[in-house]
Design a protein around this motif. Structure first.
Motif, PDB file in Angstrom:
ATOM      1  N   VAL A  91      -5.818 -13.477  15.891  1.00  0.00           N
ATOM      2  CA  VAL A  91      -4.884 -12.528  16.512  1.00  0.00           C
ATOM      3  C   VAL A  91      -3.959 -11.940  15.448  1.00  0.00           C
ATOM      4  N   VAL A  92      -3.427 -12.806  14.581  1.00  0.00           N
ATOM      5  CA  VAL A  92      -2.558 -12.316  13.500  1.00  0.00           C
ATOM      6  C   VAL A  92      -3.309 -11.310  12.639  1.00  0.00           C
ATOM      7  N   GLY A  93      -4.531 -11.657  12.274  1.00  0.00           N
ATOM      8  CA  GLY A  93      -5.339 -10.770  11.432  1.00  0.00           C
ATOM      9  C   GLY A  93      -5.535  -9.418  12.072  1.00  0.00           C
ATOM     10  N   LEU A  94      -5.803  -9.405  13.378  1.00  0.00           N
ATOM     11  CA  LEU A  94      -6.014  -8.130  14.055  1.00  0.00           C
ATOM     12  C   LEU A  94      -4.751  -7.271  14.016  1.00  0.00           C
ATOM     13  N   ILE A  95      -3.602  -7.909  14.324  1.00  0.00           N
ATOM     14  CA  ILE A  95      -2.353  -7.133  14.350  1.00  0.00           C
ATOM     15  C   ILE A  95      -2.044  -6.569  12.963  1.00  0.00           C
ATOM     16  N   VAL A  96      -2.273  -7.383  11.939  1.00  0.00           N
ATOM     17  CA  VAL A  96      -2.021  -6.895  10.579  1.00  0.00           C
ATOM     18  C   VAL A  96      -2.964  -5.741  10.246  1.00  0.00           C
ATOM     19  N   LEU A  97      -4.225  -5.907  10.605  1.00  0.00           N
ATOM     20  CA  LEU A  97      -5.228  -4.899  10.278  1.00  0.00           C
ATOM     21  C   LEU A  97      -4.893  -3.555  10.917  1.00  0.00           C
ATOM     22  N   LEU A  98      -4.436  -3.598  12.152  1.00  0.00           N
ATOM     23  CA  LEU A  98      -4.172  -2.330  12.835  1.00  0.00           C
ATOM     24  C   LEU A  98      -2.718  -1.885  12.713  1.00  0.00           C
ATOM     25  N   GLY A  99      -1.842  -2.783  12.237  1.00  0.00           N
ATOM     26  CA  GLY A  99      -0.423  -2.452  12.233  1.00  0.00           C
ATOM     27  C   GLY A  99       0.127  -2.002  10.884  1.00  0.00           C
ATOM     28  N   TRP A 100      -0.587  -2.292   9.780  1.00  0.00           N
ATOM     29  CA  TRP A 100       0.006  -2.017   8.467  1.00  0.00           C
ATOM     30  C   TRP A 100       0.264  -0.533   8.202  1.00  0.00           C
ATOM     31  N   PRO A 101      -0.551   0.403   8.743  1.00  0.00           N
ATOM     32  CA  PRO A 101      -0.287   1.801   8.360  1.00  0.00           C
ATOM     33  C   PRO A 101       1.102   2.282   8.749  1.00  0.00           C
ATOM     34  N   VAL A 119       0.835  -1.206   0.000  1.00  0.00           N
ATOM     35  CA  VAL A 119       0.000   0.000   0.000  1.00  0.00           C
ATOM     36  C   VAL A 119       0.870   1.256   0.000  1.00  0.00           C
ATOM     37  N   GLY A 120       1.862   1.278   0.909  1.00  0.00           N
ATOM     38  CA  GLY A 120       2.717   2.463   1.001  1.00  0.00           C
ATOM     39  C   GLY A 120       3.513   2.681  -0.270  1.00  0.00           C
ATOM     40  N   GLY A 121       4.033   1.584  -0.843  1.00  0.00           N
ATOM     41  CA  GLY A 121       4.817   1.710  -2.064  1.00  0.00           C
ATOM     42  C   GLY A 121       3.986   2.249  -3.212  1.00  0.00           C
ATOM     43  N   LEU A 122       2.769   1.738  -3.321  1.00  0.00           N
ATOM     44  CA  LEU A 122       1.876   2.198  -4.384  1.00  0.00           C
ATOM     45  C   LEU A 122       1.519   3.667  -4.190  1.00  0.00           C
ATOM     46  N   ALA A 123       1.234   4.028  -2.928  1.00  0.00           N
ATOM     47  CA  ALA A 123       0.868   5.421  -2.641  1.00  0.00           C
ATOM     48  C   ALA A 123       2.020   6.355  -2.995  1.00  0.00           C
ATOM     49  N   GLY A 124       3.241   5.969  -2.560  1.00  0.00           N
ATOM     50  CA  GLY A 124       4.382   6.832  -2.831  1.00  0.00           C
ATOM     51  C   GLY A 124       4.714   6.903  -4.301  1.00  0.00           C
ATOM     52  N   PHE A 125       4.547   5.782  -5.015  1.00  0.00           N
ATOM     53  CA  PHE A 125       4.921   5.750  -6.422  1.00  0.00           C
ATOM     54  C   PHE A 125       3.934   6.524  -7.282  1.00  0.00           C
ATOM     55  N   SER A 126       2.638   6.332  -7.019  1.00  0.00           N
ATOM     56  CA  SER A 126       1.667   6.995  -7.898  1.00  0.00           C
ATOM     57  C   SER A 126       1.457   8.450  -7.506  1.00  0.00           C
ATOM     58  N   VAL A 151      -5.767   9.227  -1.042  1.00  0.00           N
ATOM     59  CA  VAL A 151      -6.796   8.294  -0.578  1.00  0.00           C
ATOM     60  C   VAL A 151      -6.169   7.201   0.287  1.00  0.00           C
ATOM     61  N   LEU A 152      -5.081   6.580  -0.220  1.00  0.00           N
ATOM     62  CA  LEU A 152      -4.462   5.480   0.522  1.00  0.00           C
ATOM     63  C   LEU A 152      -3.917   5.957   1.870  1.00  0.00           C
ATOM     64  N   SER A 153      -3.335   7.161   1.867  1.00  0.00           N
ATOM     65  CA  SER A 153      -2.777   7.666   3.122  1.00  0.00           C
ATOM     66  C   SER A 153      -3.881   7.934   4.144  1.00  0.00           C
ATOM     67  N   ARG A 154      -5.018   8.461   3.678  1.00  0.00           N
ATOM     68  CA  ARG A 154      -6.104   8.737   4.620  1.00  0.00           C
ATOM     69  C   ARG A 154      -6.665   7.436   5.185  1.00  0.00           C
ATOM     70  N   ILE A 155      -6.803   6.404   4.314  1.00  0.00           N
ATOM     71  CA  ILE A 155      -7.279   5.103   4.810  1.00  0.00           C
ATOM     72  C   ILE A 155      -6.328   4.591   5.888  1.00  0.00           C
ATOM     73  N   GLY A 156      -5.022   4.728   5.614  1.00  0.00           N
ATOM     74  CA  GLY A 156      -4.040   4.315   6.602  1.00  0.00           C
ATOM     75  C   GLY A 156      -4.203   5.069   7.909  1.00  0.00           C
ATOM     76  N   ASP A 157      -4.450   6.377   7.797  1.00  0.00           N
ATOM     77  CA  ASP A 157      -4.602   7.194   9.004  1.00  0.00           C
ATOM     78  C   ASP A 157      -5.772   6.721   9.852  1.00  0.00           C
ATOM     79  N   VAL A 158      -6.854   6.272   9.190  1.00  0.00           N
ATOM     80  CA  VAL A 158      -8.023   5.793   9.934  1.00  0.00           C
ATOM     81  C   VAL A 158      -7.617   4.608  10.813  1.00  0.00           C
ATOM     82  N   PHE A 159      -6.884   3.640  10.198  1.00  0.00           N
ATOM     83  CA  PHE A 159      -6.497   2.466  10.976  1.00  0.00           C
ATOM     84  C   PHE A 159      -5.408   2.806  11.990  1.00  0.00           C
ATOM     85  N   PHE A 160      -4.567   3.773  11.610  1.00  0.00           N
ATOM     86  CA  PHE A 160      -3.484   4.169  12.508  1.00  0.00           C
ATOM     87  C   PHE A 160      -4.062   4.779  13.783  1.00  0.00           C
TER      88      PHE A 160
END
Lengths: 323, 355
Positions: free
Chosen positions: A183-193, A137-144, A151-160
């Protein structure tokens, strides 16, 4: 290992003028050990540094040990973690049971060794998931850039913005199966931003380099530019953060298990054992001491490893200049 | 020297404005940085056109526009009669085979994670029709040999080379497709003086060997004079004067060129005496809000009312038109005239400006 094709030979100069002053092969970099001029990429340079770093060696040995016992706990235990006898409840150390017994009369040593598996599994899986999702997600956001980035950064901010413990309490009590994957799913969901932010920054930095411009000038396509030129130069900070975050994920799993929404019995995990031991701390401190000690040592080992990897990969520390 | 020859590159009224926007979600344009504002020139087969000017005058933007790394706001660039500013996709890729670039900073223009062989060889991956697969490694080694590097260095990484060697790698990459035109954006300004000479000599040698045309962008006046057949002087997004190197260096008619040349240090203390330095007052105006009329008028000692209202066109001044003297070259000034006091910098080495 010595590669004869790269021996520093005389420079073949077809133009007039003196030969370049510096010895080919040494570049402007620091003096390195080993044969001068041997071709070495930045990754193998980093590995060269790591092997000589005692912090790395100690933490890597600890982690190797941890991984081995989490895969084959039977190597150093003889009992089953479920082989409990209430007659031994909260008993102290005795021959064959060096760490004593839990309230249920289970062997603390066996449970501590078997608990490593859940911790390592959650730590590694959650980190890999976080790193992959965040980097993508971050790579795509930075590249494009542009609106896709916004949009991608704001979505990240919501989870962050969601506190992990609060999110864990809410989401995991809804799922309510206490499996490792939830548990893994939760950490990924809240940790990716967090990873996404770092990946985005690294990609934006790499994107501005002239070699990216040069590739575009040659007619390279977008995917080629991203995969061959930007990604390899942006991946180091993501790897560093991922290594450190393995420790954090393990601690987080223990925390979630402790407050009762993470892994649940009969799974054996340090968090569950710490939770059970915490209200018996005055009667039987050994019940708390061993799993908590194992947890601390593991988290420490991963954080030390992350530090060592960062030192080895950070180009500013490496070459004292522009690389 | 350009008589009777067809230009390979014709630039007509090239314009690049970078929009200045305000607002976060709904961006509205509040102005534009006029980085390049109407530039025209021709580049002939086998010649070197130098472009000089101080930092921020739009030189590098011109390079990026010619390379299609930035899209022009207006204007055309004709490569052999074909307007390349409108091309995209396959057609653009085909043109890229003939126009290549050498970058300023050899430390950032080579990917540190790739070997020299991969850096140069990537060209053939992008344009597979240039070299068959089995032939590529040999071709890369040939190119290394051509630019004066040991072909055995093919497996090395950029950080194992010195600045001058890296720039040779950059030149080899530019040559790989066998282009006709090479755009050089300050190719030696990041190098030591002694290494500059080697790289310049190499570029001249390659020009003869492959009949290359160079657009050579630099701020070092004496290097430009050394390598160029013709020289264009830029100020604030405009070309103010263009002519052969002798015309520009020995008979400048635009006040800005005269001031620029008078800033060149003269190594001989005796020759230095009696030479007048033109010291310009003030700073370069912002390209977001350039002066009306002639852009140089705010700093020009010749400026009159006419300069504020009428934009001087880049043309041979009327009164010199029929003369055969070197003064008769294109100059964008209402009062173009050769100054009596203009110093002749000769071969002195100097930097016009540093950013």
């Amino acid at each position: 290992m010595y590669d004869p094709t790269s021996r520093p030979g005389p420079t073949v100069l077809t133009v007039t003028g003196p030969a370049p002053g510096r010895t080919p092969g040494r570049g402007s970099g620091r003096a390195t050990g080993g044969a001068p001029g041997r071709p070495r990429g930045l990754w193998s340079d980093a590995w060269h540094d790591l092997r000589r770093n005692p912090v790395f060696v100690v933490s890597a040995l600890m982690i190797a040990f941890l991984v081995v016992i989490s895969l084959w706990p039977g190597l150093i235990t003889t009992h089953s973690p479920y082989d409990c006898d209430l007659a031994d409840s909260q008993g102290g150390a005795s021959p064959g049971h060096p760490f004593g017994f839990t309230t249920q009369g289970c062997d603390v040593y066996t449970r501590t060794v078997h608990g490593a598996r859940a911790s390592v599994a959650v730590g590694v899986c959650a980190t890999v998931g976080t790193a992959l999702l965040g980097a993508a997600v971050g790579g795509l956001a930075g590249f494009s850039g542009g609106w896709a980035d916004a949009v991608l950064s704001r979505i990240g901010d919501v989870f962050f913005g969601i506190p992990v413990i609060l999110g864990g309490l809410v989401l995991l009590s809804v799922v309510e199966n206490g499996s490792l994957w939830s548990v893994v799913g939760l950490i990924v969901l809240l940790g990716w931003p967090q990873t996404a932010r770092i990946a985005r920054g690294a990609v934006i930095t790499a994107k501005q380099n002239d070699y990216v411009l040069a590739a575009r000038a040659l007619g390279a396509s977008g995917p080629r530019t991203l995969l061959r030129h930007i990604a390899p130069n942006a991946v180091a900070p993501v790897i560093v953060v991922a290594t450190v975050s393995i420790g954090t994920c393990i601690a987080l799993e223990a925390t979630l298990s402790y407050i009762g929404v993470g892994l649940r019995p009969p799974t054996v995990s340090w968090g569950i054992d710490i939770s059970e031991a915490s209200d018996q701390v005055r009667n039987a401190p050994h019940m708390l001491l061993w799993p908590a000690g194992a947890l601390s040592a593991t988290v420490l080992a991963f954080i030390m490893l992350g530090d060592a990897v960062r030192d080895a990969l950070d180009p500013r520390l490496r070459r004292g200049g522009r690389t | 020297m350009t008589d009777g020859r067809e230009p390979v590159l014709q630039v007509r009224n090239l314009v690049k404005h970078f929009p200045l926007t305000q607002g976060i979600l709904f961006k509205r344009q509040v102005g534009a940085v006029r980085a390049v504002d109407g530039i025209s020139f021709d580049l002939y087969q086998g010649e070197t056109l130098g472009i000089v000017g101080e930092s921020g005058c739009g030189k590098s933007t011109v390079a990026k526009l010619l390379m299609m790394l930035e899209r022009a706001t207006a204007g055309e660039v004709f490569y052999k009669g074909q307007d390349i500013t409108k091309l995209s996709g396959r057609a653009l890729k085909a043109v890229r085979r003939n126009i290549q670039m050498v970058f300023q900073d050899p430390y950032t223009s080579l990917n540190p994670r790739m070997t020299v062989g991969d850096i140069i060889g990537e060209t053939f991956e992008i344009h597979p029709e240039v070299a068959p697969k089995g032939d590529r490694r040999r071709k890369v080694q040939e190119l290394l040999d051509v630019v004066g590097l040991n072909p055995e260095y093919i497996n090395r990484y950029p950080h194992q080379f010195s600045g001058g060697q890296r720039q040779r790698i950059g030149i080899a990459r530019g040559l790989a497709l066998n282009p006709e035109i090479i755009i050089c954006d300050e190719p030696v300004s990041a190098l030591d003086v002694s290494v500059q000479a080697q790289v310049i000599n190499l570029m001249e040698k390659l020009q003869d060997e492959f009949d290359l045309s160079y657009v050579f962008i630099a701020h070092d006046l004496s290097i430009v004079r050394h390598i160029s057949d013709r020289v264009g002087v830029m100020y604030l997004g405009k070309m103010v004067e263009i002519g052969s190197d002798e015309e520009i260096y020995d008979h400048p008619t635009h006040p800005y060129t005269q001031a620029l040349l008078s800033a060149v240090p003269v190594p001989d203390p005796e020759a230095r005496e009696g030479r007048e330095r033109i010291i310009l007052s003030g700073d370069v105006p912002s390209p977001a809000n350039p002066p009306s009329g002639c852009r140089f008028r705010t700093r020009c000692w010749k400026a009159q009312d006419k300069c504020a209202t009428e934009v001087p066109l880049l043309a041979v001044p009327e009164r010199f038109k029929d003369t055969d003297s070197p003064v008769a070259h294109e100059s964008a000034c209402h009062f173009a005239e050769e100054s009596a006091t203009t110093a002749r910098p000769g071969a002195a080495r100097a930097s016009a400006t540093r950013g």
